[in-house]
Structure formats: structure tokens, C-alpha cells
Scaffold this motif. Structure first.
Motif, PDB file in Angstrom:
ATOM      1  N   SER A   1     -20.147  97.407 -24.244  1.00 44.52           N
ATOM      2  CA  SER A   1     -19.144  98.470 -24.192  1.00 44.52           C
ATOM      3  C   SER A   1     -18.909  98.895 -22.743  1.00 44.52           C
ATOM      4  N   SER A   2     -17.680  99.358 -22.453  1.00 46.19           N
ATOM      5  CA  SER A   2     -17.302  99.576 -21.052  1.00 46.19           C
ATOM      6  C   SER A   2     -16.771 100.968 -20.739  1.00 46.19           C
ATOM      7  N   ALA A   3     -16.640 101.859 -21.722  1.00 46.80           N
ATOM      8  CA  ALA A   3     -16.212 103.225 -21.410  1.00 46.80           C
ATOM      9  C   ALA A   3     -17.323 103.936 -20.639  1.00 46.80           C
ATOM     10  N   ILE A   4     -16.939 104.718 -19.618  1.00 42.08           N
ATOM     11  CA  ILE A   4     -17.902 105.274 -18.671  1.00 42.08           C
ATOM     12  C   ILE A   4     -17.728 106.785 -18.570  1.00 42.08           C
ATOM     13  N   LEU A   5     -18.846 107.490 -18.482  1.00 37.39           N
ATOM     14  CA  LEU A   5     -18.853 108.908 -18.152  1.00 37.39           C
ATOM     15  C   LEU A   5     -19.568 109.067 -16.813  1.00 37.39           C
ATOM     16  N   LEU A   6     -18.837 109.573 -15.808  1.00 37.08           N
ATOM     17  CA  LEU A   6     -19.377 109.715 -14.460  1.00 37.08           C
ATOM     18  C   LEU A   6     -19.629 111.178 -14.144  1.00 37.08           C
ATOM     19  N   ARG A   7     -20.693 111.439 -13.367  1.00 34.49           N
ATOM     20  CA  ARG A   7     -21.007 112.799 -12.936  1.00 34.49           C
ATOM     21  C   ARG A   7     -21.279 112.797 -11.430  1.00 34.49           C
ATOM     22  N   TYR A   8     -20.510 113.614 -10.711  1.00 35.00           N
ATOM     23  CA  TYR A   8     -20.644 113.740  -9.267  1.00 35.00           C
ATOM     24  C   TYR A   8     -21.052 115.170  -8.932  1.00 35.00           C
ATOM     25  N   GLY A   9     -21.983 115.312  -7.992  1.00 32.52           N
ATOM     26  CA  GLY A   9     -22.306 116.604  -7.413  1.00 32.52           C
ATOM     27  C   GLY A   9     -21.831 116.674  -5.977  1.00 32.52           C
ATOM     28  N   ALA A  10     -22.176 117.753  -5.288  1.00 29.72           N
ATOM     29  CA  ALA A  10     -21.762 117.925  -3.896  1.00 29.72           C
ATOM     30  C   ALA A  10     -22.236 116.749  -3.045  1.00 29.72           C
ATOM     31  N   LYS A  11     -21.351 116.212  -2.233  1.00 31.79           N
ATOM     32  CA  LYS A  11     -21.547 115.092  -1.323  1.00 31.79           C
ATOM     33  C   LYS A  11     -21.585 113.734  -2.016  1.00 31.79           C
ATOM     34  N   ASP A  12     -21.436 113.699  -3.336  1.00 30.93           N
ATOM     35  CA  ASP A  12     -21.359 112.416  -4.037  1.00 30.93           C
ATOM     36  C   ASP A  12     -19.979 111.801  -3.862  1.00 30.93           C
ATOM     37  N   TRP A  13     -19.892 110.487  -3.979  1.00 28.91           N
ATOM     38  CA  TRP A  13     -18.635 109.763  -3.826  1.00 28.91           C
ATOM     39  C   TRP A  13     -18.767 108.405  -4.495  1.00 28.91           C
ATOM     40  N   ASN A  14     -17.636 107.734  -4.668  1.00 30.47           N
ATOM     41  CA  ASN A  14     -17.628 106.427  -5.315  1.00 30.47           C
ATOM     42  C   ASN A  14     -16.954 105.428  -4.383  1.00 30.47           C
ATOM     43  N   ALA A  15     -17.672 104.364  -4.044  1.00 35.04           N
ATOM     44  CA  ALA A  15     -17.144 103.357  -3.131  1.00 35.04           C
ATOM     45  C   ALA A  15     -15.960 102.620  -3.755  1.00 35.04           C
ATOM     46  N   LEU A  16     -15.097 102.099  -2.906  1.00 36.79           N
ATOM     47  CA  LEU A  16     -13.960 101.324  -3.386  1.00 36.79           C
ATOM     48  C   LEU A  16     -14.460 100.065  -4.089  1.00 36.79           C
ATOM     49  N   HIS A  17     -13.920  99.819  -5.292  1.00 36.99           N
ATOM     50  CA  HIS A  17     -14.424  98.727  -6.115  1.00 36.99           C
ATOM     51  C   HIS A  17     -13.381  98.343  -7.156  1.00 36.99           C
ATOM     52  N   ARG A  18     -13.714  97.323  -7.960  1.00 36.60           N
ATOM     53  CA  ARG A  18     -12.891  96.925  -9.099  1.00 36.60           C
ATOM     54  C   ARG A  18     -13.799  96.716 -10.306  1.00 36.60           C
ATOM     55  N   ASP A  19     -13.381  97.186 -11.473  1.00 40.19           N
ATOM     56  CA  ASP A  19     -14.166  97.086 -12.708  1.00 40.19           C
ATOM     57  C   ASP A  19     -13.751  95.821 -13.454  1.00 40.19           C
ATOM     58  N   LEU A  20     -14.359  94.690 -13.105  1.00 41.39           N
ATOM     59  CA  LEU A  20     -13.944  93.404 -13.672  1.00 41.39           C
ATOM     60  C   LEU A  20     -14.826  93.001 -14.853  1.00 41.39           C
ATOM     61  N   TYR A  21     -16.122  92.861 -14.664  1.00 42.14           N
ATOM     62  CA  TYR A  21     -17.104  92.684 -15.746  1.00 42.14           C
ATOM     63  C   TYR A  21     -17.128  91.308 -16.396  1.00 42.14           C
ATOM     64  N   GLY A  22     -16.208  90.407 -16.087  1.00 41.95           N
ATOM     65  CA  GLY A  22     -16.195  89.090 -16.711  1.00 41.95           C
ATOM     66  C   GLY A  22     -14.892  88.375 -16.428  1.00 41.95           C
ATOM     67  N   ASP A  23     -14.711  87.210 -17.032  1.00 41.60           N
ATOM     68  CA  ASP A  23     -13.507  86.416 -16.801  1.00 41.60           C
ATOM     69  C   ASP A  23     -12.277  87.021 -17.474  1.00 41.60           C
ATOM     70  N   LEU A  24     -12.464  87.709 -18.600  1.00 39.02           N
ATOM     71  CA  LEU A  24     -11.338  88.316 -19.315  1.00 39.02           C
ATOM     72  C   LEU A  24     -11.172  89.756 -18.840  1.00 39.02           C
ATOM     73  N   VAL A  25     -10.023  90.042 -18.255  1.00 39.54           N
ATOM     74  CA  VAL A  25      -9.775  91.343 -17.628  1.00 39.54           C
ATOM     75  C   VAL A  25      -8.426  91.874 -18.068  1.00 39.54           C
ATOM     76  N   PHE A  26      -8.380  93.141 -18.452  1.00 40.15           N
ATOM     77  CA  PHE A  26      -7.102  93.811 -18.683  1.00 40.15           C
ATOM     78  C   PHE A  26      -6.705  94.482 -17.371  1.00 40.15           C
ATOM     79  N   PRO A  27      -5.455  94.332 -16.927  1.00 38.96           N
ATOM     80  CA  PRO A  27      -5.106  94.722 -15.558  1.00 38.96           C
ATOM     81  C   PRO A  27      -4.846  96.201 -15.326  1.00 38.96           C
ATOM     82  N   LEU A  28      -5.034  97.035 -16.337  1.00 36.52           N
ATOM     83  CA  LEU A  28      -4.791  98.466 -16.203  1.00 36.52           C
ATOM     84  C   LEU A  28      -5.940  99.233 -16.828  1.00 36.52           C
TER      85      LEU A  28
END
Length: 244
Positions: free
Chosen positions: A132-159
Motif C-alpha cells: 500500500s502507498s497512501a502516506i501520512l506525514l508529520r513535520y515539526g519545527a525545522k523539518d523538511w522533505n527533500a526533492l524526490h519522486r514517488d515511483l516505487y516500481g515499474d508501473l507508475v501513475f503520473p499524477l
């Protein structure tokens, strides 16, 4: 029609359908991202935030600093998903499918996605992408998320879609959603958006078509989140392919 036979309403589909999809399509075609209406009520966002501490709802937890993904933490929901998450994914998929097929036609690529989300996920599972791929993220002060792509395998939905579960300026400051698009034979272009409480944001998973002098070219896109300056920010991420 008696109450016993009255069909059940689907408020999440009603909210998705209330979007001006012509405007959404034009905006994501131009910028690679587009704001969606309020997809979750304040009560629903609170309920989903509170799920974070219920480990039985999740299949794994990722500490971003450990993997140099940024700082903060996120969890992958286990399937089956809680109702709002599953209903929103089912409601969004056919709307996004039309955009995805148009993009792949412009790029001269075969569009592998069937008419329903269930059929598409069955294809993912047959290919070994069963997590399963749905995600719940939690950020506190000074947290951040690096630039990335959520691919996970050969089959990818583009949106994919993210929803801010907190109120900007009240629950947190900072935490803008970031897109970085690598333009063909040009400098990269960045976009930052502070997402309203409960609203969705539709964006490019991997790459998207951009017009050039030679026709249509694929522009790779990465996404992330700027540093949280104060408070706490939760995000629900809806990815439309499962993971290997």
C-alpha cells in the motif's frame, strides 16, 4: 423511495466532482501542479491526524533523517485504507485518468491505465507491486522533505494528490509545497505553494509533457516541502500506484 432503499451518498466524490476540472487541467498542464477544492472537512482532517499514533493502521514508519530524505517522519497506511482515504482515491482516479492519458498521447507513449482504480491496482499487484502507498506525514519545527519522486516500481501513475491536514499560519508556519521541473534544454523551474487547510493539490509524479520547438518533450519533476518554521504540519499523500 423509502429510506431503506435510498442510495448511500458519497461526500468525498461530491467534493471531487465540485472542482472546475477544466481549470484544474489547464493549470496542471501549464505548471505541473494545480490546487483542488477542500476535499476534507476540519473534523476529518483532525480524525486523520489522530490516526498517526495508532500503529495498527500502518505497515511501516520512515524516519526521513536516517535516509537523508530530509527531516521528519512519515508512515505508510496498511490496506484496507480508512474510509476517507479509499473514497477519495476512488473518486479522484477517473478525473486524473483523463489528464494522464492526454499527457501520454502527447508524448507518444502507450497509456497502460485501465478505466478503474481497482483494475489498475490489480495490474500493479500482478507485477509484484503489492504494498500500500497512501502516506501520512508529520513535520515539526525545522523539518523538511527533500526533492524526490514517488515511483516505487515499474508501473507508475503520473499524477498524485496531497492534502494539508493543518491550518497554515495557525498550526504551522513555513512548509510550502515545492515542485522543481527540469525543462528541456533550459534552466529548471521551481514552484512553491502554501496549501490551504483540507484542500488537495494535484501534481506530477515523475514527468510531464511540455511543448518545445520540436514538439512535445518530457520534463522530469521532483517535489518536496520547505522547512517548517514553527508548529506542526501533517500531510495526507495519495499515490495511485502500489509499491514493490
Amino acid at each position: 423511495m423509502t429510506p431503506a432503499t435510498k442510495p448511500r451518498t458519497d461526500p468525498w466524490r461530491d467534493r471531487v466532482d465540485a472542482a472546475d476540472w477544466a481549470t484544474v487541467t489547464a493549470e496542471i498542464d501549464e505548471y505541473g501542479g494545480a490546487l483542488l477544492p477542500q476535499l476534507l472537512t476540519p473534523t476529518e482532517t483532525e480524525q486523520i491526524r489522530e490516526m498517526y499514533d495508532h500503529d495498527e493502521l500502518f505497515r511501516s514508519t520512515i524516519n526521513m533523517g536516517r535516509y537523508r530524505f530530509g527531516e521528519g517522519q512519515y508512515k505508510y497506511f496498511a490496506a484496507p485504507y480508512p474510509e476517507p482515504i479509499e473514497r477519495l482515491k476512488q473518486a479522484l482516479y477517473p478525473r486524473l485518468l483523463a489528464i494522464a492519458r492526454d499527457w501520454w498521447t502527447k508524448l507518444g507513449r502507450p497509456a497502460p491505465w485501465p478505466d478503474t482504480l481497482d483494475e489498475w491496482l490489480a495490474m500493479c499487484h500482478d507485477a509484484g507491486q503489492t504494498k500500500s502507498s497512501a502516506i501520512l506525514l508529520r513535520y515539526g519545527a525545522k523539518d523538511w522533505n527533500a526533492l524526490h519522486r514517488d515511483l516505487y516500481g515499474d508501473l507508475v501513475f503520473p499524477l498524485q494528490v496531497v492534502i494539508n491536514l493543518n491550518q497554515p499560519g495557525v498550526d504551522h508556519t513555513g512548509g510550502e509545497f515545492l515542485l522543481l521541473e527540469q525543462r528541456p534544454r533550459a534552466q529548471s523551474r521551481g514552484t512553491a505553494r502554501l496549501l490551504p487547510h483540507g484542500h488537495g493539490y494535484l501534481f506530477t509524479t515523475r514527468d510531464r509533457p511540455v511543448r518545445s520547438a520540436r514538439g512535445w518533450s518530457a520534463a522530469p519533476v521532483r517535489h518536496g516541502v520547505s522547512a517548517i518554521r514553527s508548529g506542526q504540519r501533517h500531510t495526507l499523500a495519495l499515490v495511485f500506484h502500489d509499491a514493490a
